[in-house]
Scaffold this active site. Structure first.
Site, short mmCIF file in Angstrom:
data_model
loop_
_atom_site.label_atom_id
_atom_site.label_comp_id
_atom_site.label_asym_id
_atom_site.label_seq_id
_atom_site.Cartn_x
_atom_site.Cartn_y
_atom_site.Cartn_z
CB SER A 13 34.43 -51.47 18.73
OG SER A 13 33.45 -51.40 19.74
CG ASN A 14 29.32 -49.21 19.26
OD1 ASN A 14 28.43 -49.93 18.80
ND2 ASN A 14 29.75 -49.34 20.51
NE ARG A 65 29.66 -31.03 33.20
CZ ARG A 65 30.22 -32.23 33.03
NH1 ARG A 65 30.20 -32.82 31.87
NH2 ARG A 65 30.80 -32.83 34.04
CG MET A 90 33.43 -42.40 28.03
SD MET A 90 31.94 -43.39 28.29
CE MET A 90 32.11 -43.73 30.02
CB ILE A 92 27.52 -35.28 31.91
CG1 ILE A 92 27.54 -36.68 32.52
CG2 ILE A 92 26.20 -34.57 32.19
CD1 ILE A 92 27.45 -36.71 34.02
CG ASN A 107 24.48 -42.52 24.30
OD1 ASN A 107 25.63 -42.68 23.91
ND2 ASN A 107 24.09 -42.86 25.52
CG HIS A 109 23.19 -47.03 28.33
ND1 HIS A 109 24.18 -46.37 29.03
CD2 HIS A 109 22.59 -47.87 29.21
CE1 HIS A 109 24.15 -46.78 30.29
NE2 HIS A 109 23.21 -47.68 30.43
CB SER A 136 18.97 -49.08 24.87
OG SER A 136 18.54 -50.08 25.78
CB THR A 141 16.35 -35.99 26.39
OG1 THR A 141 16.51 -37.04 27.35
CG2 THR A 141 15.47 -36.47 25.25
CG ASP A 145 22.67 -43.32 30.10
OD1 ASP A 145 23.16 -42.94 29.03
OD2 ASP A 145 23.35 -43.69 31.07
CD GLU A 174 27.46 -51.64 23.11
OE1 GLU A 174 27.95 -50.60 22.64
OE2 GLU A 174 27.76 -52.06 24.25
C1 GRF Z 1 30.07 -49.15 24.35
O1 GRF Z 1 29.83 -50.22 25.21
C2 GRF Z 1 28.92 -48.17 24.40
O2 GRF Z 1 27.67 -48.76 24.57
C3 GRF Z 1 29.26 -47.35 25.60
O3 GRF Z 1 30.67 -47.20 25.53
C4 GRF Z 1 31.23 -48.30 24.82
C5 GRF Z 1 32.02 -47.73 23.67
O4 GRF Z 1 32.76 -48.72 23.00
N1 GRF Z 1 28.52 -46.11 25.60
P1 GRF Z 1 33.47 -48.36 21.62
O5 GRF Z 1 34.36 -47.16 21.87
O6 GRF Z 1 32.41 -48.07 20.60
O7 GRF Z 1 34.29 -49.58 21.28
#
Ligand code: GRF
Length: 218
Positions: A13-14, A65, A90, A92, A107, A109, A136, A141, A145, A174
Site C-alpha cells: 500500500s505504501n 544473508r 521484511m 534485516i 525506510n 516504520h 516515521s 543505517t 530502525d 503512512e
Molecule cells: C507498513 O506498516 C510499514 O510501515 C511497515 O510495513 C507495512 C507495509 O505495508 N514497515 P504495505 O506493504 O506498504 O501496505
C-alpha cells in the site's frame, strides 16, 4: 526526474501511494523498478498494473544473508536509482548492503521512533498506554530502525482503539508521510551528510512533522 527503486515483501500500500504521487506529478521522480523477496507479495501486481518492471529475488534461494544481499544489491545497481525505498521490506540488511546505498535509502516504520523499534508496534503502543502513536521515515543505517529520522506523523491513540483500528489510521497517515518524504528527497531539499540530515542545507535538529491539516510540513 529522480529514479526510484522500491523494495517490498507484501501488500504494497505504501508502494501504491508512491506510484500514485509520481503519476500525478506530486513527486519529481519515477519508479524504475520494484523488487520483492517474496513471489506472493501483493505489491507486485500493483506495480505491474502500472507497467512498472518487477523482479522477485527469493531470499530462501540463497545460502546466506550476505549472498542474498549481494544479489539484491546487484539488481538494484542495474536500475541505477537515486533513491531506494524500503516499503514493508521484511528483511534485516547486512552492513555491506546498507553502506552501498548510504544516504539514498529510506525506510518507513510504524511508530514514533525511537519508540517501538522492531515488530508489533501497534500492539506494543496499546500495551504501553501511550496517548500518541504514529509513523516515521528514516534514512537506513546498519542499526535496525535507528537511522536519522527525516519526518514523522503523530496519530492519537483513542480509548476504544484495537490493534486493527490503530493500525488502519497509522497506515493511512503512512501513505501521506512517505509521499512527503520522497517528494522532499526528489526535490533535493534533504540530504544525508555523515550521520546528519541537512534540510535546505541546514542540520535538521529534530525530525520534520507532517502537519495535521493534511497538507504541509510544519
Ligand atoms: C507498513 O506498516 C510499514 O510501515 C511497515 O510495513 C507495512 C507495509 O505495508 N514497515 P504495505 O506493504 O506498504 O501496505
Amino acid at each position: 526526474m529522480k529514479k526510484i527503486v522500491v523494495l517490498i515483501s507484501g501488500r504494497g500500500s505504501n508502494l501504491a501511494a508512491i506510484l500514485n504521487a509520481c503519476r500525478e506529478g506530486r513527486i519529481a521522480g519515477h519508479v524504475v523498478g520494484v523488487i520483492s523477496n517474496r513471489a506472493d507479495a501483493g505489491g507486485l501486481a500493483i506495480a505491474q498494473a502500472q507497467s512498472v518492471p518487477v523482479q522477485t529475488i527469493e531470499h530462501r534461494a540463497f545460502a546466506s544473508r550476505e549472498d542474498f544481499d549481494a544479489a539484491l544489491a546487484a539488481a538494484i545497481e542495474r536500475l541505477n536509482p537515486d533513491l531506494v525505498l524500503l516499503a514493508g521490506f521484511m528483511r534485516i540488511l547486512t552492513p555491506k548492503f546498507v553502506a552501498a546505498f548510504a544516504g539514498r535509502m529510506l525506510n518507513i516504520h510504524p511508530s514514533l521512533l525511537p519508540a517501538f523499534t522492531g515488530l508489533d508496534t501497534h500492539e506494543r503502543a496499546l500495551a504501553a498506554g501511550v496517548s500518541q502513536h504514529g509513523a516515521s521515515v528514516h534514512f537506513v543505517t546498519a542499526d535496525l530502525d535507528a537511522g536519522p529520522v527525516l519526518i514523522q506523523v503523530a496519530v492519537p491513540v483513542l480509548p476504544e482503539d484495537s490493534v486493527e483500528t490503530l493500525q488502519a489510521r497509522v497506515l493511512d497517515e503512512e501513505h501521506r508521510l512517505y509521499t512527503e518524504a520522497v517528494r522532499l528527497c526528489c526535490e533535493d531539499a534533504v540530504r544525508l551528510h555523515e550521520d546528519r540530515i541537512l534540510y535546505h542545507g541546514e542540520p535538521l535538529l529534530n525530525p520534520l512533522l507532517l502537519s495535521p491539516d493534511r497538507k504541509s510540513v510544519v
